[in-house]
Design a protein around this motif. Structure first.
Motif, PDB file in Angstrom:
ATOM      1  N   PHE A  80       0.893  -1.173   0.000  1.00 25.73           N
ATOM      2  CA  PHE A  80       0.000   0.000   0.000  1.00 25.73           C
ATOM      3  C   PHE A  80       0.922   1.211   0.000  1.00 25.73           C
ATOM      4  O   PHE A  80       2.121   1.070   0.280  1.00 25.73           O
ATOM      5  CB  PHE A  80      -0.919   0.002   1.245  1.00 25.73           C
ATOM      6  CG  PHE A  80      -0.172  -0.140   2.549  1.00 25.73           C
ATOM      7  CD1 PHE A  80       0.274   0.970   3.241  1.00 25.73           C
ATOM      8  CD2 PHE A  80       0.101  -1.405   3.059  1.00 25.73           C
ATOM      9  CE1 PHE A  80       0.983   0.835   4.426  1.00 25.73           C
ATOM     10  CE2 PHE A  80       0.813  -1.552   4.250  1.00 25.73           C
ATOM     11  CZ  PHE A  80       1.251  -0.424   4.936  1.00 25.73           C
TER      12      PHE A  80
ATOM     13  N   ASP B  24       4.985   3.076   8.186  1.00 23.37           N
ATOM     14  CA  ASP B  24       3.992   2.003   8.083  1.00 23.37           C
ATOM     15  C   ASP B  24       4.058   1.505   6.651  1.00 23.37           C
ATOM     16  O   ASP B  24       3.790   2.254   5.713  1.00 23.37           O
ATOM     17  CB  ASP B  24       2.592   2.548   8.414  1.00 23.37           C
ATOM     18  CG  ASP B  24       1.542   1.447   8.465  1.00 23.37           C
ATOM     19  OD1 ASP B  24       1.862   0.278   8.153  1.00 23.37           O
ATOM     20  OD2 ASP B  24       0.392   1.764   8.824  1.00 23.37           O
TER      21      ASP B  24
ATOM     22  N   MET C  48       3.407  -3.593   8.627  1.00 20.94           N
ATOM     23  CA  MET C  48       4.124  -3.361   9.893  1.00 20.94           C
ATOM     24  C   MET C  48       4.310  -1.850  10.082  1.00 20.94           C
ATOM     25  O   MET C  48       4.515  -1.122   9.116  1.00 20.94           O
ATOM     26  CB  MET C  48       5.500  -4.037   9.861  1.00 20.94           C
ATOM     27  CG  MET C  48       6.277  -3.871  11.172  1.00 20.94           C
ATOM     28  SD  MET C  48       7.860  -4.749  11.156  1.00 20.94           S
ATOM     29  CE  MET C  48       8.894  -3.538  10.319  1.00 20.94           C
TER      30      MET C  48
HETATM   31 ZN    ZN Z   1       0.139  -0.767   8.704  1.00 25.46          ZN
END
Ligand code: ZN
Ligand code: ZN
Length: 348
Positions: free
Chosen positions: A176, A207, A219
């Motif tokens: 993402f 992130d 993560m």
């Molecule tokens: Zn995340």
């Protein structure tokens, strides 16, 4: 898998199924460009409908029989032809209204929602393997970026370096758009990397994740660029305590809502719960956010084979924020944490 899908289909009263949602197309077919594919299933057929650009790729990746049409214009006509005289189950949560109307003119339709969720929710060993590989690459990228990130760099430069590392390390893509949120931007839970320059004294939230053969990882770590304020240190310690306590508590047969509660209560003890503005976690698989949900307003009993993130955070608008996130898989007796990067406060 197709047999289980057929069993479920029979219960809907339909005798044909059209899958259009890309993650579902990929899940059933293995086809790596699912935006340009549809899956059509009947009692005796299981087809991947795609077009001439993908003949070789579809053959290599998919175990389903291939049906080649011009995807842009012809696939609805092909579905009408294949489903003639049948009752067709369609994904109501994905098919467009215009497509629904078109099919409804000639076919009896049964709208179904989340039809494949019950299958996708429980990950098979090969799926856990790919998610683990993506998580490992994410850990490696984090170790790498610790040697790269410096005061004076732009957030977007950090994001591009993370992406370069993961892509050259075997990821299909990033999972993402990468969050690199520094200083006041760390108070934005989804602060996609910007042109802001990272400054001394900033907290920096990273992130990110990798996507490998369609499977994602996720993560978050928050770093300190040198010395941060006492309040920021306290927030970090509170978020870490919430994260580790929730992580210790999660396991099979636990309710996601209870795990969310545990983290929220700890932040409450530190007067930070009002700054925890999202849910505790989510499943990760062919989509970056999928079931199960770890949310205060939803009961969700966790089972072996489900994935989940645990990602408490606290964000003081316009000032600073902290989030710490690990990805795990529930097993029959406990859980296996896939993220292994250090969670103690790293000061660079
Ligand atoms: Zn995340
Ligand atoms: Zn997440």
């Amino acid at each position: 898998m197709i047999d289980l899908v057929r069993e479920k289909l029979a219960k809907t009263g339909a005798d044909a199924l059209l899958i259009t949602q890309p993650a579902n197309v990929r899940y059933l077919s293995g086809f790596g460009t699912p935006e340009d594919g549809r899956v059509f299933v009947t009692e005796d057929q299981a087809l991947l409908i795609t077009d001439g650009r993908y003949i070789a790729q579809a053959k290599e990746q998919s175990s389903l029989e291939q049906d080649i049409v011009a995807m842009g214009s012809q696939w609805p006509a092909r579905v009408l032809e294949l489903a003639k005289g049948k009752t067709l189950a369609v994904e109501a949560d994905h098919l467009t209204h215009a497509q629904f109307d078109l099919f409804a003119k000639d076919l009896k339709l049964v709208p179904v929602e989340s039809f494949l969720t019950e299958f996708r929710l429980i990950k098979q060993p090969h799926e856990i393997q790919l998610i683990s590989e993506a998580a490992k690459l994410t850990d490696e990228a984090f170790s790498h970026i610790l040697n790269v990130i410096k005061v004076g760099m732009k957030e977007v430069e950090v994001a591009l370096e993370l992406e370069r590392f993961m892509r050259t390390g075997g990821a299909d893509s990033v999972a993402f758009p990468i969050t690199v949120a520094s200083g006041y931007r760390s108070s934005m839970p989804h602060g996609t990397a910007s042109g802001k320059v990272i400054e001394a004294g900033d907290l920096v939230t990273l992130d990110f994740g990798a996507k490998i053969q369609g499977y994602h990882s996720d993560m978050t770590r928050t770093l300190a660029m040198g010395t941060i304020s006492e309040d920021e240190e306290k927030m970090y310690a509170a978020v870490l305590e919430a994260q580790e306590t929730a992580l210790a508590a999660i396991g099979p047969e636990k309710d996601g809502r209870e795990i969310d509660r545990i983290a929220r209560d700890i932040l409450g003890e530190h007067d930070l719960d009002q700054y925890f503005s999202h849910s505790l976690g989510h499943g990760v698989g062919m989509m970056i956010h999928e079931e199960p949900w770890l949310r205060s307003n939803m009961s969700y009993i966790l089972k072996a084979g489900m994935t989940a993130t645990i990602e408490p955070g606290a964000y003081i608008p316009g000032k600073y924020g902290v989030r710490i996130e690990d990805l795990l898989v529930i097993t029959s007796t406990t859980k296996h944490v896939l993220s292994s990067s250090d969670k103690s406060l790293i000061r660079l």
